[in-house]
Write an enzyme that holds these catalytic residues in place. Structure first.
Site, PDB file in Angstrom:
ATOM      1  N   ASN A 129       0.748  -2.001   0.290  1.00 53.40           N
ATOM      2  CA  ASN A 129      -0.315  -0.101  -0.351  1.00 53.40           C
ATOM      3  C   ASN A 129       1.130   1.370   0.076  1.00 53.40           C
ATOM      4  O   ASN A 129       1.795   1.089   0.755  1.00 53.40           O
ATOM      5  CB  ASN A 129      -0.678  -0.346   0.924  1.00 53.40           C
ATOM      6  CG  ASN A 129      -2.175  -1.115   1.410  1.00 53.40           C
ATOM      7  OD1 ASN A 129      -2.513  -0.505  -0.130  1.00 53.40           O
ATOM      8  ND2 ASN A 129      -2.849  -1.355   2.096  1.00 53.40           N
ATOM      9  N   ASP A 163     -11.041  -6.885  -1.323  1.00 53.82           N
ATOM     10  CA  ASP A 163     -11.877  -5.987  -0.965  1.00 53.82           C
ATOM     11  C   ASP A 163     -13.611  -6.565  -1.785  1.00 53.82           C
ATOM     12  O   ASP A 163     -14.824  -6.379  -0.965  1.00 53.82           O
ATOM     13  CB  ASP A 163     -12.263  -4.436  -1.836  1.00 53.82           C
ATOM     14  CG  ASP A 163     -10.815  -3.419  -1.691  1.00 53.82           C
ATOM     15  OD1 ASP A 163     -10.751  -3.574  -0.205  1.00 53.82           O
ATOM     16  OD2 ASP A 163     -10.424  -3.128  -2.664  1.00 53.82           O
ATOM     17  N   HIS A 212      -8.321   1.173  -3.742  1.00 52.47           N
ATOM     18  CA  HIS A 212      -8.270   0.553  -2.501  1.00 52.47           C
ATOM     19  C   HIS A 212      -7.843   1.686  -1.416  1.00 52.47           C
ATOM     20  O   HIS A 212      -6.472   0.762  -0.715  1.00 52.47           O
ATOM     21  CB  HIS A 212      -6.896  -0.951  -2.994  1.00 52.47           C
ATOM     22  CG  HIS A 212      -6.272  -1.407  -2.275  1.00 52.47           C
ATOM     23  ND1 HIS A 212      -7.653  -2.548  -1.486  1.00 52.47           N
ATOM     24  CD2 HIS A 212      -5.740  -1.483  -1.493  1.00 52.47           C
ATOM     25  CE1 HIS A 212      -7.581  -3.186  -0.405  1.00 52.47           C
ATOM     26  NE2 HIS A 212      -5.921  -2.927  -0.423  1.00 52.47           N
ATOM     27  N   MET A 268      -5.653 -10.913   4.281  1.00 56.40           N
ATOM     28  CA  MET A 268      -5.369 -10.347   2.717  1.00 56.40           C
ATOM     29  C   MET A 268      -3.983 -11.390   1.681  1.00 56.40           C
ATOM     30  O   MET A 268      -3.675 -11.580   0.919  1.00 56.40           O
ATOM     31  CB  MET A 268      -3.617  -9.959   3.137  1.00 56.40           C
ATOM     32  CG  MET A 268      -3.147  -8.801   2.289  1.00 56.40           C
ATOM     33  SD  MET A 268      -4.294  -8.397   0.756  1.00 56.40           S
ATOM     34  CE  MET A 268      -4.227  -8.855  -1.047  1.00 56.40           C
TER      35      MET A 268
HETATM   36  P1  NAI Z   1       5.368  -6.405   7.627  1.00 59.23           P
HETATM   37  O1  NAI Z   1       6.156  -5.500   7.837  1.00 59.23           O
HETATM   38  O2  NAI Z   1       5.107  -7.849   7.954  1.00 59.23           O
HETATM   39  O3  NAI Z   1       5.783  -7.246   5.849  1.00 59.23           O
HETATM   40  C1  NAI Z   1       6.333  -6.640   5.117  1.00 59.23           C
HETATM   41  C2  NAI Z   1       7.977  -6.496   5.033  1.00 59.23           C
HETATM   42  O4  NAI Z   1       8.398  -6.293   3.325  1.00 59.23           O
HETATM   43  C3  NAI Z   1       8.867  -6.951   6.277  1.00 59.23           C
HETATM   44  O5  NAI Z   1       9.407  -8.810   6.799  1.00 59.23           O
HETATM   45  C4  NAI Z   1      10.133  -6.081   5.387  1.00 59.23           C
HETATM   46  O6  NAI Z   1      11.122  -7.053   5.902  1.00 59.23           O
HETATM   47  C5  NAI Z   1       9.988  -6.712   4.005  1.00 59.23           C
HETATM   48  N1  NAI Z   1      10.722  -5.223   3.545  1.00 59.23           N
HETATM   49  C6  NAI Z   1      10.550  -4.314   3.368  1.00 59.23           C
HETATM   50  N2  NAI Z   1      11.694  -3.207   2.573  1.00 59.23           N
HETATM   51  C7  NAI Z   1      11.519  -4.741   1.483  1.00 59.23           C
HETATM   52  C8  NAI Z   1      12.442  -4.363   0.473  1.00 59.23           C
HETATM   53  N3  NAI Z   1      13.050  -3.106   0.196  1.00 59.23           N
HETATM   54  N4  NAI Z   1      12.378  -5.468  -0.520  1.00 59.23           N
HETATM   55  C9  NAI Z   1      12.103  -6.550   0.378  1.00 59.23           C
HETATM   56  N5  NAI Z   1      11.960  -6.445   1.314  1.00 59.23           N
HETATM   57  C10 NAI Z   1      11.368  -5.489   2.172  1.00 59.23           C
HETATM   58  O7  NAI Z   1       3.750  -6.125   6.562  1.00 59.23           O
HETATM   59  P2  NAI Z   1       2.636  -6.562   5.997  1.00 59.23           P
HETATM   60  O8  NAI Z   1       1.717  -6.605   7.166  1.00 59.23           O
HETATM   61  O9  NAI Z   1       3.096  -8.162   5.319  1.00 59.23           O
HETATM   62  O10 NAI Z   1       1.936  -5.829   4.927  1.00 59.23           O
HETATM   63  C11 NAI Z   1       2.738  -6.055   3.771  1.00 59.23           C
HETATM   64  C12 NAI Z   1       2.631  -4.285   2.207  1.00 59.23           C
HETATM   65  O11 NAI Z   1       1.092  -4.888   2.174  1.00 59.23           O
HETATM   66  C13 NAI Z   1       1.901  -2.903   3.200  1.00 59.23           C
HETATM   67  O12 NAI Z   1       2.283  -2.364   2.843  1.00 59.23           O
HETATM   68  C14 NAI Z   1      -0.001  -3.076   3.742  1.00 59.23           C
HETATM   69  O13 NAI Z   1      -0.164  -1.690   3.713  1.00 59.23           O
HETATM   70  C15 NAI Z   1       0.281  -3.500   2.334  1.00 59.23           C
HETATM   71  N6  NAI Z   1      -1.435  -4.405   2.464  1.00 59.23           N
HETATM   72  C16 NAI Z   1      -2.410  -4.351   1.823  1.00 59.23           C
HETATM   73  C17 NAI Z   1      -3.543  -4.625   1.141  1.00 59.23           C
HETATM   74  C18 NAI Z   1      -4.254  -5.061   0.381  1.00 59.23           C
HETATM   75  O14 NAI Z   1      -5.182  -5.590   0.175  1.00 59.23           O
HETATM   76  N7  NAI Z   1      -3.478  -5.225  -1.171  1.00 59.23           N
HETATM   77  C19 NAI Z   1      -3.566  -5.484   2.802  1.00 59.23           C
HETATM   78  C20 NAI Z   1      -3.414  -5.033   3.562  1.00 59.23           C
HETATM   79  C21 NAI Z   1      -1.823  -4.600   3.531  1.00 59.23           C
END
Ligand code: NAI
Length: 385
Positions: A129, A163, A212, A268
């Protein structure tokens, strides 16, 4: 097929990877897991499960491979599908601007690396996001490389499946009907046209369009379904408005319930898994020349995704219907068999059928905010040149 998950050690990445290893029918030769931390731990953990013992083509442990923080190029090498879930999730008090400032830079770098190492026709699914801005950012970044053989507008997808999953789930909960979701998981080896879903299925024609985030999310539910669920005598009643609000702000509900320690991860991962399965099926149908039935929409070859509208005539037509105010929109998308590229947008049964109230929401709430979000993503790339 090689599928690369970037951000694989996170709250979404881990269960998403788990689900991908457990579907024995997906033709994944390698599931490449990349993260800045723990990816080898996650892949080792996953490699200790053989997966279901029945079913052909079960993914074997050796097919899951973790790549450490200096091994992004290896993780992306020849990838067919790149799923980006890297970045930070929203925390209480954080604006989407705050989120964009961090995740925008991460996304740009990951897209540049994807262009260098993945297959030139790879499909890119963006979960991170804010999707409304990161998809335009990704497409613009790709467009800067004039040597791109395949149009980025046709192969970058913002994942808005959650969604749709939420809309269907909340509708199911809102009444007494005992109707099954149109959820036939299809696969490459499925020789039937898989149209076994009941014609009476009242969830069949549900879509969620727009963007979204918050009010840019617009669920479109056929009047007949709303009536059947006792939800409305029209689409401007309290029950209906409560339902729409719940779909739009369900993400906030999760952030609050998790006391700021994360956002939606399991729902998700489930939605992302269904979406990625659809992309894999669209591409792998080259082998059996079959249409596939989307596990989320129940429609043949059709998914719902946030995509660029500058991809073909249908996209241009949709843009005109939206008063040329946005270049990106979440809408039913028909995927090409063999490539999984966007073939055309299918908005005949949604945008053409919006009632007056839905049109008001579209014009007042969705389009102005979406236009700003898109501009933010595109400006980021222009100012990074
Ligand atoms: P999280 O913080 O648990 O995991 C994110 C991961 O990305 C971490 O393991 C981190 O080390 C890794 N990371 C950060 N920078 C990186 C890079 N440059 N290269 C590789 N890995 C990297 O977060 P979570 O809960 O897994 O959410 C991830 C994303 O998904 C967020 O941006 C969140 O807002 C989004 N999201 C999207 C939804 C959708 O419907 N499209 C729904 C819920 C969340």
């Amino acid at each position: 097929m090689k599928v690369t998950v970037i951000g694989a050690s996170g709250g979404i990445g881990q269960p998403l990877s788990l689900l991908l290893t457990q579907n024995t029918t997906l033709p994944i030769n390698e599931l490449a897991l990349f993260d800045l931390r723990l990816s080898k731990g996650v892949s080792t953990d996953l490699s200790h499960m053989t997966g279901p013992t029945t079913g052909i083509d079960a993914i074997s442990p050796k097919k899951v491979k973790g790549y450490g923080k200096d091994e992004l190029s290896g993780a992306l090498e020849n990838a067919d599908i790149v799923v980006i879930v890297a970045g930070i999730p929203r925390k209480p008090g954080m604006t989407r601007d705050d989120l964009f400032k961090i995740n925008g830079g991460i996304m740009r770098n990951l897209i540049l690396e994807t262009m260098k190492h993945a297959r030139p026709d790879c499909l890119v699914a963006i979960i991170s996001n804010p999707v409304n801005s990161l998809v335009p950012l990704a497409v613009e970044t790709m467009k800067q490389d004039i040597h791109q053989k395949y149009a980025p507008e046709k192969r970058v997808f913002g994942v808005t499946t959650l969604d749709l999953v939420r809309a269907i789930t909340f509708l199911k909960e809102s009444g007494q009907e005992n109707v099954t979701q149109n959820g036939n998981s299809s696969n490459c080896n499925n020789n039937s046209n898989s149209n076994s879903s009941s014609k009476e299925d009242i969830f069949k024609d549900i879509v969620v369009i727009g963007g979204h985030s918050g009010k840019t999310i617009l669920p479109i539910i056929p009047e007949s379904t709303l009536l059947k669920k006792g939800l409305a005598k029209g689409t401007n009643t309290k029950d209906y408005n409560d339902f729409v609000y719940k779909v739009q702000f369900a993400g906030d509900e999760v952030v609050k319930a998790k006391e700021g320690m994360g956002s939606a991860t399991l729902s998700m991962a489930y939605s992302g898994y269904m979406f990625v399965s659809d992309l894999i099926n669209a591409r792998c149908n080259t082998q059996n020349k079959q249409a596939y039935t989307s596990s989320t929409t129940g429609m043949s070859n059709t998914i719902v995704a946030y995509v660029c509208l500058n991809n073909n005539n249908k996209g241009q037509q949709l843009k005109e219907k939206l008063h040329n105010s946005v270049d990106y929109f979440s809408t039913p998308v028909v995927l090409q068999k063999n490539t999984g590229f966007v073939e055309h947008l299918d908005f005949d049964h949604t945008l053409n059928k919006l009632n007056t109230h839905e049109l008001q929401l579209l014009n007042k709430d969705v389009l102005p905010q979406l236009a700003k979000d898109i501009n933010k993503g595109e400006s980021f790339v222009r100012s990074s040149k």
